[in-house]
Scaffold this motif. Structure first.
Motif, PDB file in Angstrom:
ATOM      1  N   ARG A 129       4.401  -8.030  -0.702  1.00 13.76           N
ATOM      2  CA  ARG A 129       4.139  -6.596  -0.767  1.00 13.76           C
ATOM      3  C   ARG A 129       3.426  -6.152   0.507  1.00 13.76           C
ATOM      4  NH1 ARG A 129       4.633  -4.452  -5.894  1.00 13.76           N
ATOM      5  NH2 ARG A 129       3.317  -2.691  -5.275  1.00 13.76           N
ATOM      6  N   THR A 142      -0.301  -5.240  -0.149  1.00 16.27           N
ATOM      7  CA  THR A 142      -1.183  -6.405  -0.269  1.00 16.27           C
ATOM      8  C   THR A 142      -1.480  -7.011   1.092  1.00 16.27           C
ATOM      9  OG1 THR A 142      -0.271  -6.851  -2.459  1.00 16.27           O
ATOM     10  CG2 THR A 142      -1.451  -8.640  -1.381  1.00 16.27           C
ATOM     11  N   ARG A 181      -5.187  -7.111   2.674  1.00 20.59           N
ATOM     12  CA  ARG A 181      -5.820  -8.377   3.043  1.00 20.59           C
ATOM     13  C   ARG A 181      -6.105  -8.444   4.540  1.00 20.59           C
ATOM     14  NH1 ARG A 181      -2.108 -12.661  -0.460  1.00 20.59           N
ATOM     15  NH2 ARG A 181      -2.882 -12.075  -2.535  1.00 20.59           N
TER      16      ARG A 181
END
Length: 490
Positions: free
Chosen positions: A27, A30, A34
């Motif tokens: 994704r 994500t 991060r």
């Protein structure tokens, strides 16, 4: 939808696994979350380390300045010591703690002439050079007094210095570390907010399919995504034109091919009727009748192949499929009666078991479902051994979903079986490809299962193929799973 697992002896058609390694899906949100969080936290850690070093340096410098300042103020104690002599070697001070500053006044020989109560009896250091000295328990500053042969030594307990340094570091670093959760939440909010147009574009593209080729509407996208939207709309337009041309070709082919084939078949049959039915075996009439029969058989085969090709073209296009409620049992029974009408005393080749259900209403395209079932039943009848029958059973399968306060949703399992010989694995895995046949001598175009697989995929109807039948040594079985809107029983 829960589907029954095949028996170990069963061989189910499957798609060959590609040789290359499958890339795991990921994704963008994500990865951005991060990545940005890792960069920010890394920068905060570096800032924290620099803050620790700077704070430690500043605290050490400030405390050293305090030692120098105290040493300068002790010059008056040297004057008092010279006036009173050297008998009073301990100063009487109050509020002395283990972390308080200690001092000593020594002579050139290193004797302690005056000290604070928390200072040792021996001199802190034996050297009299001005400067700082680090001892096991004290940080000492030495400076010569204004009077000759007198030296002032001021010491700070290292415990006090360590405590002061640690407290200052905590005060400086804790706010930075405490801000990490807030930064993570803010980064997550900003990433999701920034990717919201991308999610909207994703949903809009996901809604496009074989039944919806409308352009993606204006979503107020950023420039980077607006180009993707434009490219997708151009692709949808080209695809719509291509499918429209394909549908037009199928319609024209149906008109242009069916009529000549039907006329050719009628003329050939009329020609056959003009030939005498009983002639000597070696006469020219017998040869002509045989050739005309061959022509009729091949024309009928050409008609069937043309019909299958048109069905396959429509199934691949899929744009005409609708989603409307209809009774699947009604379609099944109508096709079964057409393919295997009652013959009085003759045994039926199609055994349809739908008890105790009288109606099974499903959502989909009734015509496409009819084509799907017709091809499966024709294929099962054509490849079933002589004297055997094709068994069709409809049962209610497992619950798909049950929401609180709503009616349970079911699926219907339709099973077709015949007693055909088992197929090799390689043949079974490719049996749903166009023009692939299972090695049977029966007439066929090799398109029936390909059409069925294409329609089932377009209509999201799971389809399983087994050969042999699970728990048996022979037979061929197809399972279809229809989602039921509602059903009725006796």
């Amino acid at each position: 939808m829960t589907q029954p697992s095949p028996h170990p002896a069963s061989r189910m058609a499957h798609t060959p696994t590609p040789a290359h390694k499958t890339v795991r899906p990921w994704r963008l949100s994500t990865r951005l979350l991060r990545g940005v969080t890792a960069v920010v936290i890394g920068c905060l850690i570096i800032v924290s380390l620099l803050t620790v070093a700077f704070t430690k340096f500043e605290i050490t410098e400030r405390l050293d300045d305090s030692l120098q300042e105290v040493a300068e103020r002790l010059q008056f104690a040297v004057l008092v010591l010279n006036q009173q002599g050297s008998g009073h070697d301990i100063a009487h001070l109050s509020n002395i703690t283990p972390t308080s500053l200690a001092y000593q006044i020594t002579n050139a020989q290193g004797q302690v002439l005056l000290r604070s109560p928390n200072a040792p009896e021996q001199a802190f250091v034996l050297r009299h050079d001005a400067g700082f000295y680090m001892q096991p328990h004290f940080r000492v500053y030495v400076t010569p007094a204004a009077q000759k042969n007198r030296f002032i030594m001021v010491a700070e307990p290292r415990v006090h210095r360590s405590q002061a340094t640690h407290h200052a570091i905590l005060i400086a670093v804790l706010p930075i570390l405490g801000a990490i959760p807030c930064i993570w939440l803010l980064v997550m909010w900003q990433v999701r907010r920034s990717l919201k147009p991308l999610v909207q574009l994703q949903h809009a593209i996901r809604e496009r399919g074989s039944g919806n080729l409308n352009p993606v509407p204006d979503l107020a996208l950023p420039h980077e995504l607006a180009t993707i939207q434009t490219a997708v709309n151009l692709l949808l337009e080209r695809l719509h034109k291509a499918l429209a041309a394909e549908r037009a070709f199928a319609a024209n082919a149906a008109h242009e091919l069916r009529n000549p084939i039907a006329a050719l078949l009628a003329q050939t049959q009329m020609l056959r009727s003009t030939l005498p039915s009983e002639t000597p075996p070696d006469s020219p009439g017998t040869t002509a009748r045989h050739r005309v029969d061959t022509m009729i058989s091949q024309i009928q085969r050409l008609s069937r192949i043309t019909e299958k090709l048109l069905q396959l073209s429509r199934a691949v296009a899929g744009t005409g499929f609708q989603r409307q409620p209809f009774d699947m049992l009604e379609v099944l029974n109508a096709i079964a009666d057409e393919l295997d009408p009652p013959h009085g005393a003759a045994p039926q080749r199609l055994l349809v078991e739908t008890e105790p259900y009288t109606r099974l209403v499903v959502m989909g395209d009734m015509d496409a479902t009819g084509i799907l079932l017709r091809n499966l039943l024709e294929n099962a009848l054509r490849h079933s051994p002589d004297g055997s029958c094709v068994r069709v059973a409809v049962t209610l399968d497992t619950v798909i979903r049950t929401d609180a306060g709503s009616e349970p949703s079911f699926s219907a399992q339709l099973t077709l079986e015949n007693d055909a010989p088992p197929l090799p694995d390689a043949t079974l895995s490719a049996l749903t490809d166009p023009f692939v046949r299972g090695g049977s001598q029966a007439e066929g175009s090799g398109l029936g299962l390909a059409i069925a697989r294409t329609i089932s995929t377009q209509m999201h109807i799971p389809m399983q193929i087994y050969s042999p039948i699970p728990n048996q040594k022979t037979g061929f079985m197809v399972r279809l799973f229809f989602q039921i809107d509602h059903y009725e029983t006796h």
